[in-house]
Design an enzyme around this catalytic site. Sequence first.
Site, PDB file in Angstrom:
ATOM      1  N   LYS A 199      -4.869   3.381  18.547  1.00  0.00           N
ATOM      2  CA  LYS A 199      -3.560   4.025  18.376  1.00  0.00           C
ATOM      3  C   LYS A 199      -3.156   4.859  19.582  1.00  0.00           C
ATOM      4  O   LYS A 199      -1.978   5.166  19.756  1.00  0.00           O
ATOM      5  CB  LYS A 199      -3.554   4.907  17.123  1.00  0.00           C
ATOM      6  CG  LYS A 199      -3.522   4.101  15.833  1.00  0.00           C
ATOM      7  CD  LYS A 199      -3.093   5.008  14.688  1.00  0.00           C
ATOM      8  CE  LYS A 199      -2.931   4.214  13.397  1.00  0.00           C
ATOM      9  NZ  LYS A 199      -2.598   5.091  12.274  1.00  0.00           N
ATOM     10  N   LYS A 210      -4.013  -7.267  12.304  1.00  0.00           N
ATOM     11  CA  LYS A 210      -3.997  -6.882  10.894  1.00  0.00           C
ATOM     12  C   LYS A 210      -2.565  -6.755  10.365  1.00  0.00           C
ATOM     13  O   LYS A 210      -1.695  -6.259  11.076  1.00  0.00           O
ATOM     14  CB  LYS A 210      -4.716  -5.522  10.782  1.00  0.00           C
ATOM     15  CG  LYS A 210      -4.978  -5.063   9.382  1.00  0.00           C
ATOM     16  CD  LYS A 210      -5.603  -3.671   9.365  1.00  0.00           C
ATOM     17  CE  LYS A 210      -4.566  -2.638   8.950  1.00  0.00           C
ATOM     18  NZ  LYS A 210      -5.139  -1.381   8.450  1.00  0.00           N
ATOM     19  N   LYS A 254       2.030  -2.007   8.027  1.00  0.00           N
ATOM     20  CA  LYS A 254       3.207  -1.652   7.271  1.00  0.00           C
ATOM     21  C   LYS A 254       4.420  -2.446   7.744  1.00  0.00           C
ATOM     22  O   LYS A 254       4.636  -2.634   8.935  1.00  0.00           O
ATOM     23  CB  LYS A 254       3.461  -0.148   7.381  1.00  0.00           C
ATOM     24  CG  LYS A 254       2.288   0.708   6.904  1.00  0.00           C
ATOM     25  CD  LYS A 254       2.271   0.800   5.401  1.00  0.00           C
ATOM     26  CE  LYS A 254       1.051   1.477   4.808  1.00  0.00           C
ATOM     27  NZ  LYS A 254       0.487   2.605   5.481  1.00  0.00           N
TER      28      LYS A 254
HETATM   29  P1  AMP Z   1      -2.930   1.959   5.064  1.00  0.00           P
HETATM   30  O1  AMP Z   1      -1.894   1.189   4.345  1.00  0.00           O
HETATM   31  O2  AMP Z   1      -3.107   1.514   6.485  1.00  0.00           O
HETATM   32  O3  AMP Z   1      -2.839   3.445   4.863  1.00  0.00           O
HETATM   33  O4  AMP Z   1      -4.266   1.525   4.346  1.00  0.00           O
HETATM   34  C1  AMP Z   1      -4.521   1.798   2.996  1.00  0.00           C
HETATM   35  C2  AMP Z   1      -5.757   1.037   2.566  1.00  0.00           C
HETATM   36  O5  AMP Z   1      -5.524  -0.368   2.592  1.00  0.00           O
HETATM   37  C3  AMP Z   1      -6.948   1.285   3.473  1.00  0.00           C
HETATM   38  O6  AMP Z   1      -8.111   1.342   2.693  1.00  0.00           O
HETATM   39  C4  AMP Z   1      -6.960   0.086   4.370  1.00  0.00           C
HETATM   40  O7  AMP Z   1      -8.225  -0.218   4.829  1.00  0.00           O
HETATM   41  C5  AMP Z   1      -6.413  -1.027   3.473  1.00  0.00           C
HETATM   42  N1  AMP Z   1      -5.641  -2.012   4.241  1.00  0.00           N
HETATM   43  C6  AMP Z   1      -4.504  -1.772   4.929  1.00  0.00           C
HETATM   44  N2  AMP Z   1      -4.045  -2.889   5.526  1.00  0.00           N
HETATM   45  C7  AMP Z   1      -4.932  -3.867   5.223  1.00  0.00           C
HETATM   46  C8  AMP Z   1      -5.036  -5.256   5.545  1.00  0.00           C
HETATM   47  N3  AMP Z   1      -4.127  -5.888   6.304  1.00  0.00           N
HETATM   48  N4  AMP Z   1      -6.068  -5.962   5.040  1.00  0.00           N
HETATM   49  C9  AMP Z   1      -6.976  -5.352   4.254  1.00  0.00           C
HETATM   50  N5  AMP Z   1      -6.951  -4.059   3.914  1.00  0.00           N
HETATM   51  C10 AMP Z   1      -5.957  -3.307   4.390  1.00  0.00           C
END
Ligand code: AMP
Length: 325
Positions: free
Chosen positions: A111, A192, A195
């Site tokens: 980041k 990955k 959002k």
């Molecule tokens: P975040 O939305 O980035 O705050 O992530 C929230 C949770 O979802 C965290 O535990 C991440 O590791 C998981 N997560 C977010 N994006 C992905 C993805 N593309 N694949 C798998 N897990 C994800």
Amino acid sequence: MARIISGVQPTGTLNIGGYLGAFRHWPTYQDEHEAYFFVADLHALTVRQDPVVLAGRTRDVAASLLAIGIDPTRATVFLQSEVAAHTRLAWLLQCSASIGEMQRMTQFKDKSAGKDMVSLGLLTYPALMAADVLLYQADAVPVGDDQRQHLELTRDLAIRFNNRYGETFVVPEAQISPVAGRIMDLQDPTKKMSKSNDSPMGAIDLTDEPEVIRRKISRAVTDSEAEVAYDPARKPGVSNLLELLAAATGQNPSQLAGQYDRYGTLKSDTAEAISELLRPVRERYGELCKDPGQIDAALATGAQRAREIAEDTYRRAARAMGVSC
Ligand code: AMP
Ligand code: TRP
């Protein structure tokens, strides 16, 4: 009863990556665990946010947590910023963490790479995350694979604190979801799925209508071959679709590959399966939007419950370090 905690940053709309990797399992914890789920709005501040947009997203993510089936009478749902002990404990933990430890975090490296201005909060973020977990004396933390390193640091900080100042924190285990640990972006399957606002066609939102899901999947990037095979290194796009279909239907991606000989049918079946999987979430979200008072009530009760336990742990940690609380 074992205690679990997890959080999600309100940096965008929740998508299928986070859902399959993490949130989908959250409602299953509320019966056999004492479960805490929160919107990590303070974490979102590590990168610059528009205040109005952030406040709206925070609420929207809270609504999405309720929509995926988290029941505020069986689990504690709250906003991180409404429980002051998070930032207070983060400070105590920062004082026994090293700069090097923080700089080694791969998420920090990713980041901060190429940025003119990197906030100090982005560097110290894992100490806040450790505070989020340790305040609740959680036994386990369900997260996606990308959070593994932060959880290891959380454990290190807990162990170090306990050794220096006496037994204060439960040392938590990470609970990494085995299937769909990492769902990739539909437009760039080497990164990955993040959002949706970063990549509108690359991510499927939890509340996307079926026709939107179909459109996004039909335009998903594959490759110029015609063979359906599960091989994430060589065929990232097709493998990601197989991974999505497998996660949505509870099957194995390699086995599913054998059932398809055309990308078109793989795509239409994947769109259908995802759309069905998300149907109850869409419906419940629609109901919550019509009655937003339900969201306020859940968050108010949640913050009150969270404060009780968090403040108690904070006091113990502060006293152990020799400061007043
Ligand atoms: P975040 O939305 O980035 O705050 O992530 C929230 C949770 O979802 C965290 O535990 C991440 O590791 C998981 N997560 C977010 N994006 C992905 C993805 N593309 N694949 C798998 N897990 C994800
Ligand atoms: N850092 C997590 C993410 O980006 C969100 C998060 C913040 C979290 N605090 C947490 C997850 C505590 C689990 C426990 O996905």
